[in-house]
Each structure stands twice: as structure tokens, then as C-alpha cells.
Design a protein around this motif. Structure first.
Motif, PDB file in Angstrom:
ATOM      1  N   VAL A 132      29.216 -30.565   7.169  1.00 23.51           N
ATOM      2  CA  VAL A 132      29.217 -31.493   6.342  1.00 23.51           C
ATOM      3  C   VAL A 132      28.127 -31.270   5.229  1.00 23.51           C
ATOM      4  O   VAL A 132      27.287 -30.322   5.478  1.00 23.51           O
ATOM      5  N   ILE A 133      28.148 -32.106   4.138  1.00 18.21           N
ATOM      6  CA  ILE A 133      27.342 -31.897   3.212  1.00 18.21           C
ATOM      7  C   ILE A 133      26.158 -33.106   3.098  1.00 18.21           C
ATOM      8  O   ILE A 133      26.741 -34.385   3.076  1.00 18.21           O
ATOM      9  N   ILE A 134      24.999 -32.807   2.797  1.00 16.29           N
ATOM     10  CA  ILE A 134      23.972 -33.890   2.835  1.00 16.29           C
ATOM     11  C   ILE A 134      23.546 -33.744   1.152  1.00 16.29           C
ATOM     12  O   ILE A 134      23.315 -32.645   1.090  1.00 16.29           O
ATOM     13  N   ILE A 135      23.438 -34.976   0.529  1.00 13.86           N
ATOM     14  CA  ILE A 135      22.826 -35.169  -0.767  1.00 13.86           C
ATOM     15  C   ILE A 135      21.792 -36.042  -1.063  1.00 13.86           C
ATOM     16  O   ILE A 135      21.718 -36.994   0.097  1.00 13.86           O
ATOM     17  N   GLU A 141      26.553 -36.892  -8.597  1.00 17.50           N
ATOM     18  CA  GLU A 141      27.343 -35.775  -9.233  1.00 17.50           C
ATOM     19  C   GLU A 141      28.176 -34.907  -8.187  1.00 17.50           C
ATOM     20  O   GLU A 141      29.311 -34.426  -8.333  1.00 17.50           O
ATOM     21  N   ILE A 142      27.559 -34.976  -6.803  1.00 17.34           N
ATOM     22  CA  ILE A 142      28.316 -34.312  -5.698  1.00 17.34           C
ATOM     23  C   ILE A 142      29.061 -35.342  -4.752  1.00 17.34           C
ATOM     24  O   ILE A 142      28.376 -36.339  -4.395  1.00 17.34           O
ATOM     25  N   ALA A 143      30.483 -35.324  -4.876  1.00 17.31           N
ATOM     26  CA  ALA A 143      31.186 -36.177  -4.000  1.00 17.31           C
ATOM     27  C   ALA A 143      31.927 -35.671  -3.021  1.00 17.31           C
ATOM     28  O   ALA A 143      32.354 -36.353  -2.111  1.00 17.31           O
ATOM     29  N   GLY A 144      32.011 -34.399  -2.778  1.00 17.85           N
ATOM     30  CA  GLY A 144      32.715 -33.523  -1.973  1.00 17.85           C
ATOM     31  C   GLY A 144      32.458 -32.133  -1.969  1.00 17.85           C
ATOM     32  O   GLY A 144      31.793 -31.722  -2.943  1.00 17.85           O
ATOM     33  N   GLY A 188      13.592 -32.989  -3.909  1.00 18.64           N
ATOM     34  CA  GLY A 188      14.593 -32.623  -4.904  1.00 18.64           C
ATOM     35  C   GLY A 188      14.316 -31.248  -5.092  1.00 18.64           C
ATOM     36  O   GLY A 188      14.835 -30.748  -6.345  1.00 18.64           O
ATOM     37  N   LYS A 189      14.054 -30.480  -4.248  1.00 18.50           N
ATOM     38  CA  LYS A 189      13.975 -28.752  -4.327  1.00 18.50           C
ATOM     39  C   LYS A 189      15.189 -28.142  -4.328  1.00 18.50           C
ATOM     40  O   LYS A 189      15.627 -27.016  -4.812  1.00 18.50           O
ATOM     41  N   ILE A 190      16.351 -28.901  -3.772  1.00 15.05           N
ATOM     42  CA  ILE A 190      17.542 -28.185  -3.681  1.00 15.05           C
ATOM     43  C   ILE A 190      18.674 -29.313  -3.845  1.00 15.05           C
ATOM     44  O   ILE A 190      18.252 -30.651  -3.917  1.00 15.05           O
ATOM     45  N   ASP A 191      19.920 -29.140  -4.213  1.00 12.43           N
ATOM     46  CA  ASP A 191      20.948 -29.895  -4.513  1.00 12.43           C
ATOM     47  C   ASP A 191      21.620 -30.612  -3.178  1.00 12.43           C
ATOM     48  O   ASP A 191      22.125 -31.645  -3.194  1.00 12.43           O
ATOM     49  N   ALA A 192      21.871 -29.746  -2.347  1.00 10.04           N
ATOM     50  CA  ALA A 192      22.464 -30.240  -1.112  1.00 10.04           C
ATOM     51  C   ALA A 192      22.066 -29.280   0.134  1.00 10.04           C
ATOM     52  O   ALA A 192      21.591 -28.411   0.089  1.00 10.04           O
ATOM     53  N   VAL A 193      22.627 -29.871   1.249  1.00 15.46           N
ATOM     54  CA  VAL A 193      22.342 -29.243   2.579  1.00 15.46           C
ATOM     55  C   VAL A 193      23.497 -29.237   3.189  1.00 15.46           C
ATOM     56  O   VAL A 193      24.406 -30.147   3.249  1.00 15.46           O
ATOM     57  N   ILE A 194      24.184 -28.061   3.792  1.00 13.64           N
ATOM     58  CA  ILE A 194      25.272 -27.886   4.674  1.00 13.64           C
ATOM     59  C   ILE A 194      24.821 -27.429   6.016  1.00 13.64           C
ATOM     60  O   ILE A 194      24.192 -26.611   6.495  1.00 13.64           O
ATOM     61  N   ILE A 195      25.465 -28.577   6.913  1.00 16.05           N
ATOM     62  CA  ILE A 195      24.752 -28.300   8.343  1.00 16.05           C
ATOM     63  C   ILE A 195      26.008 -29.059   9.219  1.00 16.05           C
ATOM     64  O   ILE A 195      26.669 -29.825   8.808  1.00 16.05           O
ATOM     65  N   ALA A 208      15.475 -42.174   4.520  1.00 16.03           N
ATOM     66  CA  ALA A 208      16.215 -42.972   3.635  1.00 16.03           C
ATOM     67  C   ALA A 208      16.658 -42.364   2.258  1.00 16.03           C
ATOM     68  O   ALA A 208      17.522 -43.030   1.569  1.00 16.03           O
ATOM     69  N   ASP A 209      16.169 -41.276   1.840  1.00 15.57           N
ATOM     70  CA  ASP A 209      16.549 -40.595   0.682  1.00 15.57           C
ATOM     71  C   ASP A 209      17.505 -39.697   0.564  1.00 15.57           C
ATOM     72  O   ASP A 209      17.946 -39.063  -0.433  1.00 15.57           O
ATOM     73  N   VAL A 210      18.269 -39.474   1.795  1.00 19.10           N
ATOM     74  CA  VAL A 210      19.462 -38.575   1.767  1.00 19.10           C
ATOM     75  C   VAL A 210      20.656 -39.362   2.313  1.00 19.10           C
ATOM     76  O   VAL A 210      20.509 -40.348   3.002  1.00 19.10           O
ATOM     77  N   LYS A 211      21.759 -38.949   2.015  1.00 19.21           N
ATOM     78  CA  LYS A 211      22.884 -39.560   2.531  1.00 19.21           C
ATOM     79  C   LYS A 211      23.961 -38.441   3.078  1.00 19.21           C
ATOM     80  O   LYS A 211      24.229 -37.494   2.295  1.00 19.21           O
ATOM     81  N   VAL A 212      24.913 -38.552   4.084  1.00 21.97           N
ATOM     82  CA  VAL A 212      25.942 -37.554   4.529  1.00 21.97           C
ATOM     83  C   VAL A 212      27.231 -37.949   3.701  1.00 21.97           C
ATOM     84  O   VAL A 212      27.707 -39.107   3.906  1.00 21.97           O
ATOM     85  N   LEU A 213      28.043 -36.891   3.091  1.00 20.06           N
ATOM     86  CA  LEU A 213      29.222 -37.299   2.778  1.00 20.06           C
ATOM     87  C   LEU A 213      30.383 -37.144   3.830  1.00 20.06           C
ATOM     88  O   LEU A 213      30.229 -36.587   4.697  1.00 20.06           O
ATOM     89  N   ASP A 214      31.280 -38.079   3.455  1.00 20.46           N
ATOM     90  CA  ASP A 214      32.275 -38.206   4.687  1.00 20.46           C
ATOM     91  C   ASP A 214      33.266 -36.938   4.837  1.00 20.46           C
ATOM     92  O   ASP A 214      33.558 -36.603   5.939  1.00 20.46           O
ATOM     93  N   THR A 215      33.603 -36.277   3.612  1.00 26.47           N
ATOM     94  CA  THR A 215      34.758 -35.316   3.808  1.00 26.47           C
ATOM     95  C   THR A 215      33.876 -33.905   4.348  1.00 26.47           C
ATOM     96  O   THR A 215      33.059 -33.426   3.950  1.00 26.47           O
ATOM     97  N   PRO A 216      34.461 -33.492   5.336  1.00 23.99           N
ATOM     98  CA  PRO A 216      33.925 -32.317   6.124  1.00 23.99           C
ATOM     99  C   PRO A 216      34.151 -30.948   5.408  1.00 23.99           C
ATOM    100  O   PRO A 216      35.068 -30.897   4.523  1.00 23.99           O
ATOM    101  N   PHE A 217      33.205 -30.150   5.447  1.00 24.31           N
ATOM    102  CA  PHE A 217      33.340 -28.919   4.674  1.00 24.31           C
ATOM    103  C   PHE A 217      34.521 -27.795   5.456  1.00 24.31           C
ATOM    104  O   PHE A 217      35.213 -27.175   4.830  1.00 24.31           O
ATOM    105  N   THR A 218      34.122 -27.649   6.664  1.00 25.47           N
ATOM    106  CA  THR A 218      34.904 -27.181   7.796  1.00 25.47           C
ATOM    107  C   THR A 218      34.953 -27.656   8.963  1.00 25.47           C
ATOM    108  O   THR A 218      34.179 -28.448   9.298  1.00 25.47           O
ATOM    109  N   GLU A 219      36.127 -27.487   9.810  1.00 24.85           N
ATOM    110  CA  GLU A 219      36.113 -27.835  11.238  1.00 24.85           C
ATOM    111  C   GLU A 219      35.721 -26.729  11.931  1.00 24.85           C
ATOM    112  O   GLU A 219      36.245 -25.525  11.781  1.00 24.85           O
ATOM    113  N   GLU A 220      35.151 -26.902  13.175  1.00 19.18           N
ATOM    114  CA  GLU A 220      34.614 -26.027  13.976  1.00 19.18           C
ATOM    115  C   GLU A 220      34.612 -26.230  15.547  1.00 19.18           C
ATOM    116  O   GLU A 220      34.866 -27.566  15.747  1.00 19.18           O
ATOM    117  N   GLU A 221      34.488 -25.451  16.524  1.00 19.60           N
ATOM    118  CA  GLU A 221      34.327 -25.823  17.748  1.00 19.60           C
ATOM    119  C   GLU A 221      33.187 -24.900  18.444  1.00 19.60           C
ATOM    120  O   GLU A 221      32.850 -23.852  18.035  1.00 19.60           O
TER     121      GLU A 221
END
Ligand code: ARG
Length: 261
Positions: A132-135, A141-144, A188-195, A208-221
Motif C-alpha cells: 500500500v501507499i503511505i502519504i 496530490e496523491i490519491a492512488g 517531508g523528505k519523500i513523497d510516499a512510502v510503499i510497504i 499523526a502526520d501520515v495516512k495510508v491510502l485504501d487502494t492497494p498497489f499489489t496483492e501478495e502472499e
């Protein structure tokens, strides 16, 4: 002269203590009834390589590595009559440790990928996950997933998040710990985190300064990795996993660390 005698005395004392200690340890196993722990240890140890920077799967609590993977591996070891030993290392050292025979299993929220299958064997999968994406909480600007192209993306080194981020941008910042990536984001050093999804939730819950976007980037197991060619161990672990899935123990462990929304 006095000093000289003292030294002799000290040397004699330490020699006595060494003999006493040696005598002690060689006697212990036969003179005392075996405890549960000793009995289990007689079946040997199962060494788990992990990277304890990955809550809720593996993390430190009061100086000890705990989490979903630790408990699942513990339950597997138990069914095999072995004692679990946990070795914390960098995430990208886990597969080399397995190949070198320094650890028996890699249990680290490790995603099954074709690339990794070339170096290790995987057991059956035990958890479904996603990247998922954290912003930043105030980012409009980044919604998905479509919006991170070309952005500066933070990841944990050597993870699938690293691979996916590298697919969509040349600006990947690689950190040893996911936590460090989230910190850099908050600053504010980077725009997003993928984890990984649950890890994102755990890390964002503390910030409290960050939030997780709902739409997953990829599915895995996730699955447990073992040294390539060790089919016997894969089969033993799969049998244990099947049992843990059927008797509800696996779900119980997951539920202990992840509260359903
Ligand atoms: N699921 C991701 C991967 O396999 C991240 C795993 C990171 N695990 C850890 N214990 N740090 O690449």
C-alpha cells in the motif's frame, strides 16, 4: 611480596573456579531430571531468520522479538518437537543465511515471488497481504497507485515494495527499516512510502502526520522460505501449517495482533 602472594592466590582461586564450573556443567544433564525445555531441546532447534522491523509480524517488545511470524514459527517448531531460536538480521540477509545453512527457516512476512523461488523453496502460503501507499496526511496530490509515478518513494531495502517502486520511478529512497521511511515521509523528505498493508497501518498508527491510502498497489502472499532443495523441511512445515489452519490456531495468532476493521 604481599602483592605477589595475592596474585598466586587469585590464580589458584580462578583455576579452582574453572574446574568447578567444568565439573558442574558436565554433571548437570545426568544428575537432574530433564525439564520440559530440555526435553524439547533434545529434538534440536529450529532457527528462524527474520528482520524484526516489521510490526505486527516481527518486532521488539521489551527486548524480545515477538509477533505473528514468531508465534507461527513457534507453533511449527512445537509440532516438530524442536525449540525455536530467532535470529534478527537485515531483510536482504535472510535468503543468503538460508542458502549458507546458517538458519533453517526464513519467516519475515516474506512475499512469494518468482525471483526468490530461484534461490529458496517456499512452503504453502499463510497470509494474504498487499503493498500500500503511505502519504503525508495533508497531501492532496496523491490519491492512488496512478499518482506515484515519478515521485520520490521510500521503501525498505530489498522488499517487494522496493521492486514495485523501482517500476514506477527512478527516485527510490531505500531504508534499512520501514519505520525510517515513514519518518522521512513525515519530515517531508519523500513523497510516499510503499510497504506491506498491516505494517503500514502499524507504522501510521504511531504517526499523526501520515495516512495510508485504501487502494492497494499489489496483492501478495507470505510464505516461509527454506534452503533450496530441502523438500523434507518444506513438507514438515506444510503439515504443521495445515494443522494450524484447521484447528484455528493460525487465525488465533493473527487475531491477537491484527484487529479486524
Ligand atoms: N513482504 C515484503 C517482501 O517480502 C516485505 C517483507 C519485509 N519483512 C521484514 N521482516 N522486514 O519483500
Amino acid at each position: 611480596m604481599k602483592q605477589y602472594l595475592k596474585t598466586i592466590f587469585a590464580l589458584a582461586m580462578s583455576a579452582t573456579m574453572v574446574f568447578a564450573a567444568v565439573g558442574c556443567s558436565s554433571q548437570e544433564p545426568t544428575s537432574e531430571p530433564a525439564t520440559d525445555e530440555q526435553q524439547e531441546a533434545s529434538g534440536g532447534t529450529l532457527t528462524m531468520a527474520t528482520n524484526a522491523e516489521f510490526p505486527p509480524y516481527e518486532f521488539y517488545d521489551a527486548g524480545e522479538v515477538v509477533g505473528i511470524d514468531v508465534e507461527i514459527a513457534g507453533a511449527i517448531a512445537e509440532t516438530m518437537g524442536k525449540t525455536l531460536e530467532v535470529e534478527d538480521m537485515a531483510f536482504d540477509s535472510i535468503i543468503p543465511a538460508l542458502s549458507a545453512g546458517k538458519a533453517d527457516i526464513g519467516a519475515a512476512g516474506m512475499t512469494v515471488t518468482e525471483d526468490r523461488k530461484a534461490s529458496v523453496d517456499f512452503t504453502d502460503t499463510y497470509v494474504k497481504a498487499s503493498q500500500v501507499i503511505i502519504i503525508k496526511a495533508d497531501n492532496t496530490e496523491i490519491a492512488g497507485p496512478d499518482d506515484v509515478e515519478g515521485k520520490t518513494i521510500g521503501v525498505q531495502l530489498g522488499t517487494t515494495g522496493d521492486i514495485y517502486a523501482s517500476d514506477v520511478t527512478d527516485n527510490v529512497e531505500r531504508y534499512n527499516k520501514g519505520f525510517e521511511a515513514v519518518q522521512a515521509l513525515a519530515q517531508g523528505k519523500i513523497d510516499a512510502v510503499i510497504i506491506d498493508d498491516q505494517v503500514a497501518k502499524a507504522l501510521a498508527a504511531d504517526n499523526a502526520d501520515v495516512k495510508v491510502l485504501d487502494t492497494p498497489f499489489t496483492e501478495e502472499e507470505y510464505a516461509i522460505a527454506v534452503k533450496k532443495g530441502n523438500t523434507e523441511l518444506v513438507e514438515q512445515i506444510n503439515a504443521a501449517l495445515t494443522e494450524l489452519k484447521e484447528n484455528g490456531k493460525l487465525q488465533e495468532i493473527v487475531d491477537k495482533y491484527i484487529t479486524a476493521e
